[in-house]
Design a protein around this motif. Structure first.
Motif, PDB file in Angstrom:
ATOM      1  N   TRP A   1       7.391 -43.013  95.488  1.00  0.00           N
ATOM      2  CA  TRP A   1       7.569 -44.395  95.054  1.00  0.00           C
ATOM      3  C   TRP A   1       6.265 -45.193  95.060  1.00  0.00           C
ATOM      4  O   TRP A   1       5.965 -45.886  94.076  1.00  0.00           O
TER       5      TRP A   1
ATOM      6  N   ARG B   1       5.303 -46.809  91.218  1.00  0.00           N
ATOM      7  CA  ARG B   1       5.930 -48.110  91.002  1.00  0.00           C
ATOM      8  C   ARG B   1       5.121 -49.021  90.079  1.00  0.00           C
ATOM      9  O   ARG B   1       5.692 -49.848  89.366  1.00  0.00           O
ATOM     10  N   THR B   2       3.795 -48.897  90.075  1.00  0.00           N
ATOM     11  CA  THR B   2       2.987 -49.767  89.224  1.00  0.00           C
ATOM     12  C   THR B   2       3.045 -49.371  87.753  1.00  0.00           C
ATOM     13  O   THR B   2       2.790 -50.193  86.876  1.00  0.00           O
TER      14      THR B   2
ATOM     15  N   LEU C   1       5.812 -47.528  86.509  1.00  0.00           N
ATOM     16  CA  LEU C   1       7.169 -47.035  86.292  1.00  0.00           C
ATOM     17  C   LEU C   1       7.714 -47.419  84.926  1.00  0.00           C
ATOM     18  O   LEU C   1       8.401 -46.627  84.275  1.00  0.00           O
ATOM     19  N   TYR C   2       7.408 -48.633  84.457  1.00  0.00           N
ATOM     20  CA  TYR C   2       7.996 -49.135  83.215  1.00  0.00           C
ATOM     21  C   TYR C   2       7.063 -49.010  82.012  1.00  0.00           C
ATOM     22  O   TYR C   2       7.394 -49.477  80.925  1.00  0.00           O
TER      23      TYR C   2
ATOM     24  N   GLU D   1      19.576 -46.990  90.558  1.00  0.00           N
ATOM     25  CA  GLU D   1      19.746 -47.371  91.962  1.00  0.00           C
ATOM     26  C   GLU D   1      21.214 -47.258  92.381  1.00  0.00           C
ATOM     27  O   GLU D   1      22.089 -47.796  91.705  1.00  0.00           O
TER      28      GLU D   1
ATOM     29  N   PHE E   1      13.989 -41.910  90.280  1.00  0.00           N
ATOM     30  CA  PHE E   1      12.935 -42.234  89.322  1.00  0.00           C
ATOM     31  C   PHE E   1      12.181 -40.968  88.954  1.00  0.00           C
ATOM     32  O   PHE E   1      12.477 -39.873  89.477  1.00  0.00           O
TER      33      PHE E   1
ATOM     34  N   ARG F   1      14.481 -46.389  83.255  1.00  0.00           N
ATOM     35  CA  ARG F   1      13.347 -46.046  84.117  1.00  0.00           C
ATOM     36  C   ARG F   1      13.721 -45.877  85.579  1.00  0.00           C
ATOM     37  O   ARG F   1      13.033 -45.163  86.315  1.00  0.00           O
ATOM     38  N   LEU F   2      14.794 -46.552  86.009  1.00  0.00           N
ATOM     39  CA  LEU F   2      15.146 -46.516  87.428  1.00  0.00           C
ATOM     40  C   LEU F   2      16.660 -46.599  87.580  1.00  0.00           C
ATOM     41  O   LEU F   2      17.306 -47.447  86.958  1.00  0.00           O
TER      42      LEU F   2
ATOM     43  N   THR G   1      16.123 -46.692 101.093  1.00  0.00           N
ATOM     44  CA  THR G   1      15.770 -47.935 101.761  1.00  0.00           C
ATOM     45  C   THR G   1      16.601 -48.105 103.029  1.00  0.00           C
ATOM     46  O   THR G   1      17.829 -47.927 103.005  1.00  0.00           O
TER      47      THR G   1
ATOM     48  N   SER H   1      10.226 -42.128 100.690  1.00  0.00           N
ATOM     49  CA  SER H   1      10.384 -41.478  99.387  1.00  0.00           C
ATOM     50  C   SER H   1      10.123 -39.983  99.443  1.00  0.00           C
ATOM     51  O   SER H   1       9.364 -39.483 100.285  1.00  0.00           O
TER      52      SER H   1
END
Length: 510
Positions: A191, A195-196, A198-199, A80, A186, A77-78, A154, A147
């Protein structure tokens, strides 16, 4: 000359190099472990208490990467980038990080991340204002997350210089902000928006790396979920194609190959072993056992699909018919590692030939759905298979899923089958689990599998978080037993944390 840095093109909303968002943990790990010279260290972290529900994090410290997978589906899912020194990253053929000299010939100890100006002016273009995260108590630097569609960078900012009224372009361009400390890839427009979910949202790309960019016409479509309807019928729902139903004692090997493609491997099972379900196959006229085969005096250790995991040369799939014509065996495992299950092909009980001159018909008699639990003995031999059991009880429809604890599943099944027992004593006896030890090995069977897989339990730590090095899994401590629990047509292998490691579906004779 030192080896060149591994190169990864960045694809927003899609992935990094060959690592596609939505790919299965099994597919990613298999690819990583096949190239140890490029990926010398693979660290996997997971929740021991909730290995199915919590995130799974895959760290590649030698490459500067961290990959995050959801627990229920085990899909990427992500991605980095947390160290820009360890690999070469590009976007539309432009370097993400400016290096001095011949940067690709040697790996430097450390280089700073890309500057805001480089990202904003040369790579990703303008962006909406991002989010500022204040520092924790005692820290002097906060974090600013900026984003773009499918990307987020970041930056560290001195907290005393932050103001809600500040122009973020001027602020991030000044000396109060550091170069980017990480870059996330992603699927989504921004973002804050994704983000809420994402998974939990359905990934756009497939689990299989082989399917990415290809259609089901050239590569067999992947199985999303298996629904067990009872009466020996399993419905396989696929990503884009229509569903396919396996009927136990009906579906032939040819049907499997036509719908699912050739198996990844075939293991021929010796014909002299008793099945764990020996009580079902008994020729004596007797009332069928509610939990067939749980009598340890009836069960012999058998070979399973585990043999094929480490011996590819003996399990080529070029000749499907050979598994059926071999006189030394009446059964064979068709291993579909990339689908998450194995299929036992043997002669049907109802169609078995009584004459040696007449060839017996081969059909699917059992299906093994693997959960791919991190830290278990069979981890990463199959991708995770998600399943549902459809039940009708007390006038209402019930569903049991692969994400449930076994106690939840067991309580429902006990209620459903309560009236089938002769008395309370038989009910108690049939609900008792049979212990399996996966660590010793018996005879030629790599895992003493009794047609199942499983074994390692918590991994190296009794803490809430487990962590393993995927390259050295065979040396993990805390090897534990698993237990088998049977219900009509269903056999569960359960780990100590009440997690279902494998579900076997077989034909129940009522």
């Amino acid at each position: 000359m030192a080896d060149a840095l591994p190169a990864f093109p960045i694809a927003p909303n899609r992935g990094l190099g060959w690592m596609n968002l939505g790919a299965s943990l099994h597919a990613i790990l298999t690819r990583l472990k096949s190239q140890p010279q490029l990926y010398p260290q693979i660290d996997l972290s997971y929740s021991v208490a909730e290995p199915v529900l919590e995130l799974i994090v895959l760290n590649l410290p030698a490459n500067g990467l961290r990959l995050r997978f959801d627990g229920p589906d085990q899909r990427l899912r992500l991605i980095e980038i947390i160290d820009f020194s360890k690999s070469s990253f590009t976007y539309k053929s432009q370097d993400l990080v400016r290096r001095s000299g011949s940067s690709n010939e040697a790996i430097p100890e450390w280089v700073p991340g890309p500057s805001f100006k480089h990202l904003y002016n040369r790579l990703f273009g303008p962006s909406y204002p991002g989010e500022y995260i204040p520092p924790s108590s005692g820290d002097i630097q906060g974090t600013y997350v900026l984003s773009w569609p499918g990307l987020a960078a970041t930056f560290d900012i001195k907290h005393k210089s932050w103001s809600e009224k500040a122009d973020f372009v001027s602020l991030l361009s000044s000396s109060v902000a550091s170069p980017a400390t990480s870059l996330a890839i992603f699927s989504g427009s921004s973002w804050p928006e994704v983000r809420t979910s994402l998974y939990t949202k359905r990934p756009q790309l497939p689990r299989s790396l082989a399917l990415a960019g290809k259609s089901a016409e050239t590569v067999p479509d992947e199985v999303e979920e298996v629904v067990i309807h009872g009466s020996g019928r399993l419905e396989l729902f696929r990503r884009t194609s229509s569903s396919f139903t396996i009927g136990l004692n009906e579906t032939t090997p040819q049907d499997l190959v036509a719908e699912l493609g050739p198996p990844d491997a075939i293991f021929r099972k010796p014909g002299n072993g008793l099945s764990i379900h020996a009580g079902v196959a008994s020729s004596k006229p007797r009332r069928p056992s509610i939990s067939p085969g749980l009598d340890p005096h009836l069960a012999e250790h058998e070979q399973s699909s585990a043999k094929s995991y480490t011996d590819d040369s003996e399990n080529e799939t070029s000749n499907i018919e050979e598994a059926q014509d071999d006189e030394s065996t009446s059964e064979a495992f068709y291993n579909y590692f990339h689908h998450g299950f194995d299929v036992l092909v043997s002669t049907s009980q109802s169609r078995r030939s009584t004459s040696k001159e007449t060839p017996a018909d081969f059909v699917v008699t059992k299906v093994f759905l693997h959960s791919n639990i991190p830290g278990s003995y069979s981890f990463n031999r199959h991708r995770r298979s998600r399943w549902r059991i459809a039940l009708d009880g007390n006038g209402q429809s019930l569903e049991l899923t692969s994400e449930m604890r076994f106690k939840q599943v067991s309580d429902v099944l006990k209620e459903v089958w309560h009236s089938s027992y002769r008395d309370a004593e038989e009910e108690k006896r049939m609900q008792r689990g049979m212990v399996l030890n996966r660590g010793w090995g018996v005879g030629d069977s790599p895992e003493s599998s009794i047609e199942l897989l499983g074994g390692f339990e918590e991994g190296p730590s009794p803490q809430d978080q487990g962590s393993i090095n995927a390259g050295a899994q065979a040396s993990l401590p805390n090897m534990s037993n698993t237990e088998l629990f049977g219900f009509p047509g269903l056999l569960f292998e359960v780990l100590k944390k009440d997690t279902i490691s494998c579900l076997t579906v077989y034909q129940h004779e009522a």
